[in-house]
Design an enzyme around this catalytic site. Sequence first.
Site, PDB file in Angstrom:
ATOM      1  N   ASP A  31       0.822  -1.220   0.000  1.00  0.00           N
ATOM      2  CA  ASP A  31       0.000   0.000   0.000  1.00  0.00           C
ATOM      3  C   ASP A  31       0.853   1.267   0.000  1.00  0.00           C
ATOM      4  O   ASP A  31       0.325   2.382   0.033  1.00  0.00           O
ATOM      5  CB  ASP A  31      -0.973   0.003   1.181  1.00  0.00           C
ATOM      6  CG  ASP A  31      -0.298   0.154   2.540  1.00  0.00           C
ATOM      7  OD1 ASP A  31       0.961   0.139   2.601  1.00  0.00           O
ATOM      8  OD2 ASP A  31      -1.011   0.272   3.550  1.00  0.00           O
ATOM      9  N   ASP A  35       4.981  -0.746   7.552  1.00  0.00           N
ATOM     10  CA  ASP A  35       4.091  -1.346   8.538  1.00  0.00           C
ATOM     11  C   ASP A  35       4.856  -2.296   9.454  1.00  0.00           C
ATOM     12  O   ASP A  35       6.056  -2.552   9.256  1.00  0.00           O
ATOM     13  CB  ASP A  35       2.922  -2.067   7.845  1.00  0.00           C
ATOM     14  CG  ASP A  35       3.379  -2.992   6.728  1.00  0.00           C
ATOM     15  OD1 ASP A  35       4.403  -3.687   6.909  1.00  0.00           O
ATOM     16  OD2 ASP A  35       2.712  -3.035   5.675  1.00  0.00           O
ATOM     17  N   ASP A 104       7.582   4.831  21.468  1.00  0.00           N
ATOM     18  CA  ASP A 104       7.502   6.286  21.542  1.00  0.00           C
ATOM     19  C   ASP A 104       6.268   6.653  22.358  1.00  0.00           C
ATOM     20  O   ASP A 104       5.162   6.182  22.065  1.00  0.00           O
ATOM     21  CB  ASP A 104       7.372   6.870  20.135  1.00  0.00           C
ATOM     22  CG  ASP A 104       8.212   8.122  19.949  1.00  0.00           C
ATOM     23  OD1 ASP A 104       8.180   8.969  20.856  1.00  0.00           O
ATOM     24  OD2 ASP A 104       8.878   8.255  18.910  1.00  0.00           O
ATOM     25  N   ASP A 212       8.252  11.830  24.157  1.00  0.00           N
ATOM     26  CA  ASP A 212       8.229  12.991  23.285  1.00  0.00           C
ATOM     27  C   ASP A 212       8.020  14.272  24.095  1.00  0.00           C
ATOM     28  O   ASP A 212       7.138  14.334  24.959  1.00  0.00           O
ATOM     29  CB  ASP A 212       7.091  12.812  22.274  1.00  0.00           C
ATOM     30  CG  ASP A 212       7.118  13.814  21.155  1.00  0.00           C
ATOM     31  OD1 ASP A 212       8.074  13.775  20.368  1.00  0.00           O
ATOM     32  OD2 ASP A 212       6.183  14.624  21.064  1.00  0.00           O
ATOM     33  N   GLU A 271      12.838  13.204  25.504  1.00  0.00           N
ATOM     34  CA  GLU A 271      13.175  14.260  24.556  1.00  0.00           C
ATOM     35  C   GLU A 271      12.867  15.596  25.218  1.00  0.00           C
ATOM     36  O   GLU A 271      11.746  15.823  25.679  1.00  0.00           O
ATOM     37  CB  GLU A 271      12.355  14.110  23.276  1.00  0.00           C
ATOM     38  CG  GLU A 271      12.706  15.169  22.244  1.00  0.00           C
ATOM     39  CD  GLU A 271      11.621  15.369  21.198  1.00  0.00           C
ATOM     40  OE1 GLU A 271      11.964  15.684  20.050  1.00  0.00           O
ATOM     41  OE2 GLU A 271      10.424  15.225  21.530  1.00  0.00           O
ATOM     42  N   HIS A 344      13.972  11.388  13.367  1.00  0.00           N
ATOM     43  CA  HIS A 344      12.883  11.684  12.434  1.00  0.00           C
ATOM     44  C   HIS A 344      12.631  13.180  12.276  1.00  0.00           C
ATOM     45  O   HIS A 344      11.886  13.586  11.377  1.00  0.00           O
ATOM     46  CB  HIS A 344      11.597  10.993  12.896  1.00  0.00           C
ATOM     47  CG  HIS A 344      11.110  11.472  14.227  1.00  0.00           C
ATOM     48  ND1 HIS A 344      11.740  11.163  15.412  1.00  0.00           N
ATOM     49  CD2 HIS A 344      10.060  12.268  14.562  1.00  0.00           C
ATOM     50  CE1 HIS A 344      11.106  11.741  16.409  1.00  0.00           C
ATOM     51  NE2 HIS A 344      10.083  12.421  15.930  1.00  0.00           N
ATOM     52  N   ASP A 345      13.245  14.005  13.119  1.00  0.00           N
ATOM     53  CA  ASP A 345      13.049  15.457  13.069  1.00  0.00           C
ATOM     54  C   ASP A 345      14.261  16.207  12.513  1.00  0.00           C
ATOM     55  O   ASP A 345      14.242  17.438  12.463  1.00  0.00           O
ATOM     56  CB  ASP A 345      12.755  16.002  14.471  1.00  0.00           C
ATOM     57  CG  ASP A 345      11.354  15.659  14.956  1.00  0.00           C
ATOM     58  OD1 ASP A 345      10.467  15.444  14.113  1.00  0.00           O
ATOM     59  OD2 ASP A 345      11.156  15.596  16.179  1.00  0.00           O
TER      60      ASP A 345
END
Length: 570
Positions: A31, A35, A104, A212, A271, A344-345
């Site tokens: 898709d 995943d 996370d 986070d 974080e 990822h940031d």
Amino acid sequence: MAHDRTLAAPWWTSAVVYQVYPRSFADSDGDGIGDLPGITARLDHLSRLGVDVVWLSPVYASPQADNGYDISDYQSVDPVFGTLEDLDRLLAEVHARGMKLIMDLVVNHTSDEHPWFVESRSSKDSPKRDWYWWRPARDGFEPGQPGAEPTNWESFFSGPTWTLDEATGEYYLHLFDRKQPDLNWENPEVRQAVHAMMRWWLDRGVDGFRMDVVNFLSKDPALPDGATTGFGALGDGFPYYAMGPRIHEFIHEMHREVFEGRDGRLLTVGEMPGVTWEQARRFTDPARRELDMVFQFEHVSLDHGPAGKFDPRPLDLRDLKASLGHWQAALAETGWNSLYWNNHDQPRVVSRYGDDGRWWRESATALATVLHLHRGTPYVYQGEELGMTNAPFERVEDMRDVESLNYHRLAVEAGGDPEAILRGLRAMGRDNARTPVQWDAGPNAGFTTGEPWMRVNPNHSWLNAEAQYDDPRSVFNHYRRLIELRHTYPVVALGDFHMLLGDDPHIYAYRRGLGDTRLLVVANLSGEEQTAVVDDDWSAEDLVLSNVDTARVDGGRVVLGPWEAHVFVR
């Protein structure tokens, strides 16, 4: 002495953590979106690399306004990623390979579609009204009027931090997207609900949490206006929502209610944007029973220009050494460092601080060498171990990140130069970290058999995992050897730290020591040959790792080619 310290050290001092961003890791069903079964199918890659812990970015149920960091149900898996059974299977396979898995945890805010918020906004009299931050319009203003927001704070994703709820005529606080309302941690019922959820995951078998923006949980209840910055009249609320008056109380309570009494196998990392070393030392002091380590942002802010992160400037290596060296010294006796270039940031480090052209392999491996042998727990972000680079975004429509899209819109509306704005986003935007992992040279880099949710970097034709596995000089195998060094030599995990040549604009060098063992790292982070004069005698026989074939060393004099890095131990 070294043996005693090794025995006393927590397991995570010698561990390496690998972050998986599920949407972009591996797609099992075609898709175009990564995943959980895709992650499970690629776990042998992580075993081969040698990492100890897998950090899984959010896979909870979510409307995906911020790619899963807007959670609508903490105890279910979003169908785009699979099922709870798929997560149990992944967890079992991670454990079967001798690794741990941490989740996370995003509890500063939820999605506006979370049942808690749906109930909270249903009425001013709702039992959950006080679970979030609700405020009337500013005195003298009608709800909805320009400037009527309760404070002038600017959101991380641009625009005000307050959105009007038409039904009740009040505003709710969201430090991030309007679909991410902030929880009110002043309410003990909120804290109890979060603690219960965390215990549920630990009982299910997960091994801890990456938390986070956890230093935003306590806010100044007065919610004062901030100093005006940025576009328009919006202000900086950071002094009032970061490191609030009850933050240590909240984190200690979480430790007591969730982690106390468990067997010590767990890992907790917070974080913390804007955290200082003094604060980090308190958070990670074992005697205070709060967190194992924190993420700080000082070193990844050094190349931000006057207008912020999308106004990048060249990094001065002396600033980087001063920053990382200071954190090493500050947490030397109490506390613990997290070590990272990428997540990822953040944009890709080889494009940001290295040379992703002529010296791609050398700079990727030199930067890895410099980071991993500091004192602290290293974090590898997916694709970093391959030397993945920033993506060649041609236009803003190729980007997906809400932060970048909002910034571009508002900056253009304010009269900014569209091409300059795009240059800043290309260099520093979060989308650089989110292009699919490059597994092979085939269609869509082996990430998916379908249409990928985000375009694959075209350099996957040569930059991919399959091409690197059997190449002893590859970026992947250099990362593997770095991780092996941490597992082999206690001095890497536990030794003291001394920065060398702090004023040199090209050489990054430091010494570690534990008992009778000494370790030297020396790297040339430039494209020209350099000579490093260190404070001890070393020889080529002491070399345990290099990103080139030989070391030109004579006593305390080391000659280094462009982006050349060596590690010596004796």
